[in-house]
Design an enzyme around this catalytic site. Structure first.
Site, PDB file in Angstrom:
ATOM      1  N   GLU A   1       9.879   1.471  10.746  1.00 28.41           N
ATOM      2  CA  GLU A   1      10.943   2.466  10.488  1.00 28.41           C
ATOM      3  C   GLU A   1      10.277   3.828  10.522  1.00 28.41           C
ATOM      4  OE1 GLU A   1      13.980   1.779  10.339  1.00 28.41           O
ATOM      5  OE2 GLU A   1      13.922  -0.378  10.013  1.00 28.41           O
TER       6      GLU A   1
ATOM      7  N   VAL B   1       1.882   7.098  13.484  1.00 29.43           N
ATOM      8  CA  VAL B   1       1.171   6.018  12.783  1.00 29.43           C
ATOM      9  C   VAL B   1       1.835   4.678  13.086  1.00 29.43           C
ATOM     10  CG1 VAL B   1       0.482   5.108  10.523  1.00 29.43           C
ATOM     11  CG2 VAL B   1       0.309   7.550  10.964  1.00 29.43           C
ATOM     12  N   GLY B   2       3.156   4.663  13.178  1.00 28.05           N
ATOM     13  CA  GLY B   2       3.878   3.416  13.474  1.00 28.05           C
ATOM     14  C   GLY B   2       3.445   2.787  14.784  1.00 28.05           C
TER      15      GLY B   2
ATOM     16  N   LYS C   1       0.864  -1.186   0.000  1.00 22.82           N
ATOM     17  CA  LYS C   1       0.000   0.000   0.000  1.00 22.82           C
ATOM     18  C   LYS C   1       0.900   1.235   0.000  1.00 22.82           C
ATOM     19  CE  LYS C   1      -1.580   2.858   2.797  1.00 22.82           C
ATOM     20  NZ  LYS C   1      -1.467   4.029   1.918  1.00 22.82           N
TER      21      LYS C   1
ATOM     22  N   GLU D   1       9.986  16.310  15.144  1.00 21.16           N
ATOM     23  CA  GLU D   1      10.257  16.247  13.705  1.00 21.16           C
ATOM     24  C   GLU D   1       9.382  17.248  12.952  1.00 21.16           C
ATOM     25  OE1 GLU D   1       8.974  12.706  11.460  1.00 21.16           O
ATOM     26  OE2 GLU D   1      10.998  12.590  10.644  1.00 21.16           O
TER      27      GLU D   1
ATOM     28  N   GLY E   1       7.132   5.144   8.068  1.00 22.83           N
ATOM     29  CA  GLY E   1       6.317   6.348   8.121  1.00 22.83           C
ATOM     30  C   GLY E   1       6.540   7.057   9.441  1.00 22.83           C
ATOM     31  N   SER E   2       5.559   7.800   9.877  1.00 25.88           N
ATOM     32  CA  SER E   2       5.720   8.599  11.094  1.00 25.88           C
ATOM     33  C   SER E   2       5.634   7.719  12.338  1.00 25.88           C
ATOM     34  CB  SER E   2       4.630   9.670  11.140  1.00 25.88           C
ATOM     35  OG  SER E   2       3.362   9.041  11.147  1.00 25.88           O
TER      36      SER E   2
ATOM     37  N   CYS F   1      13.797  11.151   6.395  1.00 31.73           N
ATOM     38  CA  CYS F   1      13.813  10.709   7.802  1.00 31.73           C
ATOM     39  C   CYS F   1      15.180  10.976   8.413  1.00 31.73           C
ATOM     40  CB  CYS F   1      13.457   9.237   7.898  1.00 31.73           C
ATOM     41  SG  CYS F   1      14.412   8.202   6.799  1.00 31.73           S
TER      42      CYS F   1
HETATM   43  P1  NAD Z   1       2.683   8.572   7.544  1.00 30.73           P
HETATM   44  O1  NAD Z   1       2.943   7.881   8.834  1.00 30.73           O
HETATM   45  O2  NAD Z   1       1.652   9.624   7.508  1.00 30.73           O
HETATM   46  O3  NAD Z   1       2.263   7.502   6.423  1.00 30.73           O
HETATM   47  C1  NAD Z   1       3.069   6.396   6.104  1.00 30.73           C
HETATM   48  C2  NAD Z   1       2.199   5.335   5.452  1.00 30.73           C
HETATM   49  O4  NAD Z   1       1.259   4.865   6.422  1.00 30.73           O
HETATM   50  C3  NAD Z   1       1.374   5.842   4.271  1.00 30.73           C
HETATM   51  O5  NAD Z   1       1.274   4.828   3.289  1.00 30.73           O
HETATM   52  C4  NAD Z   1       0.021   6.095   4.906  1.00 30.73           C
HETATM   53  O6  NAD Z   1      -1.060   6.037   4.002  1.00 30.73           O
HETATM   54  C5  NAD Z   1      -0.046   4.949   5.899  1.00 30.73           C
HETATM   55  N1  NAD Z   1      -0.988   5.173   6.991  1.00 30.73           N
HETATM   56  C6  NAD Z   1      -1.418   6.357   7.525  1.00 30.73           C
HETATM   57  N2  NAD Z   1      -2.299   6.132   8.507  1.00 30.73           N
HETATM   58  C7  NAD Z   1      -2.437   4.792   8.621  1.00 30.73           C
HETATM   59  C8  NAD Z   1      -3.196   3.949   9.450  1.00 30.73           C
HETATM   60  N3  NAD Z   1      -4.025   4.439  10.367  1.00 30.73           N
HETATM   61  N4  NAD Z   1      -3.081   2.613   9.291  1.00 30.73           N
HETATM   62  C9  NAD Z   1      -2.243   2.103   8.370  1.00 30.73           C
HETATM   63  N5  NAD Z   1      -1.494   2.846   7.526  1.00 30.73           N
HETATM   64  C10 NAD Z   1      -1.583   4.178   7.663  1.00 30.73           C
HETATM   65  O7  NAD Z   1       4.104   9.109   7.044  1.00 30.73           O
HETATM   66  P2  NAD Z   1       4.433   9.962   5.735  1.00 30.73           P
HETATM   67  O8  NAD Z   1       3.944  11.355   5.948  1.00 30.73           O
HETATM   68  O9  NAD Z   1       4.004   9.242   4.508  1.00 30.73           O
HETATM   69  O10 NAD Z   1       6.033   9.944   5.752  1.00 30.73           O
HETATM   70  C11 NAD Z   1       6.789  10.800   6.537  1.00 30.73           C
HETATM   71  C12 NAD Z   1       7.264  10.095   7.789  1.00 30.73           C
HETATM   72  O11 NAD Z   1       7.948   8.906   7.439  1.00 30.73           O
HETATM   73  C13 NAD Z   1       8.264  10.921   8.575  1.00 30.73           C
HETATM   74  O12 NAD Z   1       7.988  10.807   9.943  1.00 30.73           O
HETATM   75  C14 NAD Z   1       9.600  10.270   8.240  1.00 30.73           C
HETATM   76  O13 NAD Z   1      10.596  10.465   9.218  1.00 30.73           O
HETATM   77  C15 NAD Z   1       9.191   8.848   8.127  1.00 30.73           C
HETATM   78  N6  NAD Z   1      10.168   8.084   7.331  1.00 30.73           N
HETATM   79  C16 NAD Z   1      10.954   7.189   7.988  1.00 30.73           C
HETATM   80  C17 NAD Z   1      11.912   6.465   7.291  1.00 30.73           C
HETATM   81  C18 NAD Z   1      12.764   5.452   7.976  1.00 30.73           C
HETATM   82  O14 NAD Z   1      13.259   4.539   7.317  1.00 30.73           O
HETATM   83  N7  NAD Z   1      12.984   5.555   9.285  1.00 30.73           N
HETATM   84  C19 NAD Z   1      12.056   6.669   5.909  1.00 30.73           C
HETATM   85  C20 NAD Z   1      11.239   7.603   5.281  1.00 30.73           C
HETATM   86  C21 NAD Z   1      10.282   8.295   6.003  1.00 30.73           C
END
Ligand code: NAD
Length: 496
Positions: free
Chosen positions: A251, A233-234, A176, A386, A229-230, A285
């Site tokens: 991550e 959400v993680g 996804k 962040e 992701g964030s 990130c």
């Molecule tokens: P996000 O957490 O908003 O979304 C990430 C993914 O999760 C997207 O596909 C989103 O649709 C999905 N998502 C959102 N809500 C969800 C839910 N309730 N259930 C399941 N999936 C859901 O993050 P973003 O804005 O897309 O990316 C930016 C963030 O990602 C920043 O915090 C950045 O630091 C982090 N990031 C981390 C790494 C790493 O490897 N550590 C790499 C790149 C980005």
């Protein structure tokens, strides 16, 4: 206005979402440029995709790993041929400048070749049994259907970090992508299909996180979730996945520090800071969002850094002369604006930038000025949270020990960097910085695919991508072969 309409990829077929609804993918440099309509998927679509992946697993797991690797190798070659087109597609859909989107595609190429090489090295372990005429070994098994949830900032590299090792290990996947950048995932998966990947082995379900992502996390047939992701959400993903005992790799965010000591090569430290803070418009990130300056060089560094930051050319990443592209969307602009306000309210001083760019050619996109804040104290929110934008905080310190304490004083632990010519300090920093990645005399950004990638504290839950991904995407099976022709009881027979 005409633009392509994309569907989900389920069991080798491109299917419209059950809802019939779509989400428009817009160019953040120019919202009049519609990249395409992508599915707004829900649990019904996820069910279909998981069923297809489950069906495909029965045969994919039996394909020898070296043969699975050959498909990845072919995909890597195809990606090389398609690199320029895919980089241009990526700049259109997420904004970062062409040099960087070429790098993003290159990372997927590197990952394909690296992981393909692992096809003949999916090593297990043999060990002597405690019983005579008994053979003992441990072998790696695939998990089954795995769910992959990815962010928008590395829209091809991050999917490749997850898909390629998952596939090599014999898993089937439902991915996804983020709604802001699905096209790059489509390009990647289409390349895998063209390289010979059988139907159903990779499925794409496109849609909003709560609608499509949560259905994937909760699906009983999904054995593992790999999420980037964030941290907010993680945390939710980890909690939801626990209900069905899934393995979860998380991550997440960062608040990465570059430390500059008095003895640093200042030119080098300035180049690194500029690239680390404003590359990808600060939306990595691993982006440098705190620069820790030892007091002896702080004034000169600050003066020269601000001068260069103020001159960076902001604009459409498709223009090769542009150095800083747009932010991904209006929500990110709002976040950058809000954090500048918070920093000023807490007593920081704005040295350059601080505002959204809205005039002239900027009017149709989401642009923000490269921003530098001085006088930041470790306890301020701008030093701890962040932002994910082109906003960097300057902090000052007296001693090496104080720099390490400030660097470690936050909840995140992804990337860190120190500029110094003192080898003793460099090694002490490697030992003492609480982060998954430490650079010496290099910026906080620039990971390579064959090293472990990930962080500690609120950045990760202990897994690693790159070197380490196969650990996550396989499970161990212990095998005992008894050729004694009699019952032998471990811990009982032959024991003293
Ligand atoms: P996000 O957490 O908003 O979304 C990430 C993914 O999760 C997207 O596909 C989103 O649709 C999905 N998502 C959102 N809500 C969800 C839910 N309730 N259930 C399941 N999936 C859901 O993050 P973003 O804005 O897309 O990316 C930016 C963030 O990602 C920043 O915090 C950045 O630091 C982090 N990031 C981390 C790494 C790493 O490897 N550590 C790499 C790149 C980005």
């Amino acid at each position: 206005m005409t633009y392509p309409a994309h569907h989900n990829l389920i069991g080798g077929q491109w299917l419209p979402p059950c809802s019939g609804k779509t989400i428009l993918n817009l160019n953040p440099a120019n919202h009049a440029d519609v990249i395409g309509a992508f599915p707004s998927s829900h649990a019904e679509d996820v069910d279909l995709a998981v069923a297809a992946a489950h069906h495909a697993f029965a045969s994919w797991r039996l394909v020898p790993a070296p043969r699975r690797a050959e498909i990845l190798l072919r995909a890597g070659v195809l990606l090389q041929q398609r690199k320029e087109q895919f980089a241009r597609d990526m700049t259109r859909e997420m904004g970062k400048v062409l040099a960087e989107t070429r790098g993003d595609v290159q990372e997927a190429i590197d990952e394909a070749f690296y992981v393909a090489g692992e096809g003949r090295r999916l090593f297990g372990v043999t060990t002597p049994s405690e019983l005579p005429n008994k053979f003992a070994m441990s072998i790696r098994m695939p998990l089954g259907v795995v769910g992959l949830i990815t962010p928008w900032n590395f829209p091809m590299a991050i999917p490749s970090w997850k898909l390629f090792p998952a596939l090599l290990a014999g898993n089937t996947c439902v991915i996804k992508p983020a709604i802001d950048t699905p096209l790059s995932t489509y390009n990647l998966v289409q390349t895998l299909v063209d390289a010979g990947l059988p139907p159903g082995v990779v499925n794409i379900v496109c849609g909003a996180g709560p609608a499509a992502g949560e259905a994937l996390i909760e699906h009983p047939l999904v054995r593992a979730i790999s999420f980037t992701g964030s941290s907010a959400v993680g945390s939710l993903v980890g909690q939801r996945a626990a209900a069905t005992f899934k393995a979860v790799s998380l991550e997440m965010g960062g608040k990465n520090a570059q430390i500059v000591m008095n003895d640093a090569n200042l030119d080098l430290a300035l180049d690194g800071a500029l690239w680390g803070a404003f590359g990808t418009t600060g939306q990595r990130c691993t982006a440098t969002s705190r620069i820790l300056l030892q007091k002896g060089i702080a004034a000169e560094f600050t003066f020269r850094f601000v001068k260069r930051a103020a001159k960076l050319k902001v604009g459409d990443g498709l223009d090769e002369s542009v150095e800083v592209g747009p932010q991904i969307n209006a929500a990110q602009i709002e976040t950058s604006t809000r954090y500048v306000g918070i920093a000023l309210a807490e007593g920081a001083e704005l040295l350059t930038g601080g505002h959204a760019l809205t005039n002239g050619s900027y009017a149709h996109g989401t642009f923000f000025e490269p921003t530098v804040l001085r006088g930041v104290k470790p306890e301020m929110r701008i030093a701890r949270e962040e932002v994910f934008g082109p906003v960097v905080a300057l902090l000052e310190f007296d001693s090496f020990e104080e720099a390490i304490e400030i660097a470690n004083s936050i909840d995140y632990g992804l990337s860190t960097s120190i500029y110094t010519k003192d080898v003793n300090r460099a090694f002490a920093a490697i030992r003492d910085l609480e982060a998954g990645i430490t650079y010496i005399n290099a910026p906080t950004i620039g990971a390579e695919v064959h090293l472990p990638f990930g962080g500690v504290k609120r950045t990760g839950n202990g897994h690693r991508e790159g070197l380490g991904a196969l650990e996550f995407f396989t499970t161990w099976k212990a095998v005992y072969v008894d050729y004694s022709d009699k019952l032998q009881r471990a811990q009982i027979d032959n024991a003293e």
